[in-house]
Design a protein around this motif. Structure first.
Motif, PDB file in Angstrom:
ATOM      1  N   ALA A 129       0.864  -1.137  -0.010  1.00 10.47           N
ATOM      2  CA  ALA A 129      -0.089   0.004  -0.048  1.00 10.47           C
ATOM      3  C   ALA A 129       1.027   1.407  -0.025  1.00 10.47           C
ATOM      4  CB  ALA A 129      -0.918  -0.166   1.349  1.00 10.47           C
ATOM      5  N   ASP A 130       1.926   1.334   0.701  1.00 10.29           N
ATOM      6  CA  ASP A 130       2.894   2.362   0.795  1.00 10.29           C
ATOM      7  C   ASP A 130       3.623   2.611  -0.509  1.00 10.29           C
ATOM      8  OD1 ASP A 130       2.406   2.758   3.430  1.00 10.29           O
ATOM      9  OD2 ASP A 130       4.146   1.811   4.218  1.00 10.29           O
ATOM     10  N   LYS A 131       3.786   1.435  -1.287  1.00 10.13           N
ATOM     11  CA  LYS A 131       4.481   1.873  -2.657  1.00 10.13           C
ATOM     12  C   LYS A 131       3.234   2.188  -3.634  1.00 10.13           C
ATOM     13  CE  LYS A 131       8.240  -1.922  -2.433  1.00 10.13           C
ATOM     14  NZ  LYS A 131       8.399  -3.350  -2.891  1.00 10.13           N
ATOM     15  N   LEU A 132       2.304   1.771  -3.484  1.00  6.57           N
ATOM     16  CA  LEU A 132       1.257   2.372  -4.147  1.00  6.57           C
ATOM     17  C   LEU A 132       0.900   3.638  -4.098  1.00  6.57           C
ATOM     18  CD1 LEU A 132      -0.913   1.827  -6.485  1.00  6.57           C
ATOM     19  CD2 LEU A 132      -2.374   1.266  -4.718  1.00  6.57           C
ATOM     20  N   ALA A 133       1.003   4.120  -2.735  1.00  5.12           N
ATOM     21  CA  ALA A 133       0.702   5.655  -2.485  1.00  5.12           C
ATOM     22  C   ALA A 133       1.708   6.565  -2.882  1.00  5.12           C
ATOM     23  CB  ALA A 133       0.358   5.712  -0.862  1.00  5.12           C
ATOM     24  N   GLN A 134       2.863   5.873  -2.803  1.00  3.88           N
ATOM     25  CA  GLN A 134       4.222   6.731  -3.581  1.00  3.88           C
ATOM     26  C   GLN A 134       4.119   6.950  -4.926  1.00  3.88           C
ATOM     27  OE1 GLN A 134       6.378   8.156  -1.521  1.00  3.88           O
ATOM     28  NE2 GLN A 134       6.801   9.155  -3.525  1.00  3.88           N
ATOM     29  N   ASN A 161      -3.143  12.828  -5.321  1.00  3.85           N
ATOM     30  CA  ASN A 161      -3.164  12.711  -3.604  1.00  3.85           C
ATOM     31  C   ASN A 161      -3.981  11.281  -3.234  1.00  3.85           C
ATOM     32  OD1 ASN A 161      -3.531  12.718  -0.753  1.00  3.85           O
ATOM     33  ND2 ASN A 161      -4.149  14.829  -0.810  1.00  3.85           N
ATOM     34  N   PRO A 162      -3.165  10.422  -2.741  1.00  5.02           N
ATOM     35  CA  PRO A 162      -3.926   9.018  -2.322  1.00  5.02           C
ATOM     36  C   PRO A 162      -5.101   9.299  -1.607  1.00  5.02           C
ATOM     37  CG  PRO A 162      -1.486   8.910  -2.022  1.00  5.02           C
ATOM     38  CD  PRO A 162      -1.877  10.302  -2.344  1.00  5.02           C
ATOM     39  N   GLU A 163      -5.060  10.254  -0.731  1.00  4.95           N
ATOM     40  CA  GLU A 163      -6.295  10.307   0.156  1.00  4.95           C
ATOM     41  C   GLU A 163      -7.763  10.752  -0.402  1.00  4.95           C
ATOM     42  OE1 GLU A 163      -5.168  12.759   3.387  1.00  4.95           O
ATOM     43  OE2 GLU A 163      -3.647  11.264   3.913  1.00  4.95           O
TER      44      GLU A 163
END
Length: 244
Positions: free
Chosen positions: A227-232, A240-242
Motif C-alpha cells: 500500500a505504501d508503494k502504491l501511495a508513493q 493525492n492518495p487520500e
C-alpha cells in the motif's frame, strides 16, 4: 443388525473435558519465553493444504487424556495438532483439554521441545515403573499411534523426527532439517530468522513449494509495504492518495 446402545455412548457414560482437570496445581513452574513463542509460531504457520481451518485443532501445553480405562491419566505435549476434528468442542465451546475418547480422533503430530528435566522421557529413554502411567513415548507410539513425533533441542539446535511405521516409530533421516508430511500437504523444518524480535533457529511449517508459511504479522506487513508503494507511485504522478 447391530445397534449402538445409547447407554454405551462415551459422551454419556465417560468423563468429558468438563469433568477432568485441565491443569495440575502442583505442577511446578510456568512456560518460559521460548516455550511461549515457539508454539505460537508453529500455530500461526500450521495450515494443512487439505483441511479447512474449522477442521483443525491446535493445542499448546494442554492436557491430553488418552486412556478410557484410566481416565485421570494424561500427557501434556508442548504442542500438538489434530486434523479432521471440529476446531471447537461439539462445534460450540473452546476446549479445556483434549479427551480422546470423546473426540474420536487422535493427534496427527506432536512436538516436544526438549528441556533438561524431560529429555530422557521425551526420547523414550525412561522405563515405566510398575503401576505408573506409561511414558510419553509409549503413549504417542503405542496408544495414540500419533503418525509424527517431532523433538527439537533448542540448546543444540538438533531436530529429530519419528514416523509411525507399523507398530513402532522409525527415526527419519532429515535433509536440510526438514520433514515433509504428505497427508496434510505441509512440511516442518528449521528456519533461521527473527520472530518477535528474536533471531535464532525456529521450527516453522512450509508448503509444497518449500516456501515458509507466513504469519499474520508478516502478511499484514507485506500488505502495508504494498500500500505504501502504491501511495508513493500516486504521489509521484501528482495524485493525492487520500482523495481517491
Amino acid at each position: 443388525m447391530y445397534q449402538t446402545d445409547a447407554l454405551n455412548d462415551p459422551k454419556k457414560v465417560l468423563p468429558t473435558m468438563y469433568d477432568l482437570p485441565s491443569e495440575d496445581p502442583e505442577e511446578p513452574g510456568v512456560p518460559d519465553q521460548y516455550h511461549i513463542l515457539q508454539p505460537r509460531l508453529l500455530e500461526y504457520t500450521f495450515h494443512p493444504a487439505n483441511y479447512p481451518p474449522d477442521e483443525v485443532f491446535i493445542a499448546t501445553d494442554m492436557n491430553l487424556y488418552y486412556d478410557v480405562r484410566h481416565t485421570s491419566w494424561y500427557k501434556r505435549p508442548d504442542w500438538f495438532a489434530v486434523v479432521g476434528v471440529d476446531r471447537l468442542y461439539e462445534q460450540q465451546d473452546m476446549r479445556l483439554s483434549y479427551v480422546v475418547w470423546q473426540e474420536g480422533i487422535n493427534p496427527f503430530v506432536v512436538v516436544e521441545l526438549l528441556s533438561p528435566g524431560t529429555e530422557k522421557e521425551d526420547l523414550g529413554q525412561t522405563l515405566r515403573k510398575a503401576d505408573n502411567p506409561p511414558t510419553k513415548w509409549e503413549v504417542y507410539e503405542r496408544i495414540l499411534r500419533v503418525p509424527y513425533y517431532i523433538i527439537f533441542d533448542r540448546y543444540s539446535d538438533q531436530l529429530r523426527a519419528f514416523q509411525l511405521n507399523g507398530s513402532h516409530y522409525r527415526e527419519l533421516e532429515l535433509i536440510e532439517s526438514r520433514i515433509w508430511m504428505e497427508d496434510i500437504g505441509l512440511g516442518l523444518g528449521l528456519w533461521q530468522g527473527s520472530y518477535e524480535g528474536i533471531e535464532r533457529l525456529w521450527l516453522r511449517w512450509y508448503d509444497r513449494n518449500r516456501n515458509w508459511i507466513s504469519t499474520p504479522e508478516e502478511i499484514a506487513e507485506r500488505e502495508k509495504l504494498r500500500a505504501d508503494k502504491l501511495a508513493q507511485k500516486l504521489i509521484d504522478m501528482g495524485i493525492n492518495p487520500e482523495e481517491i
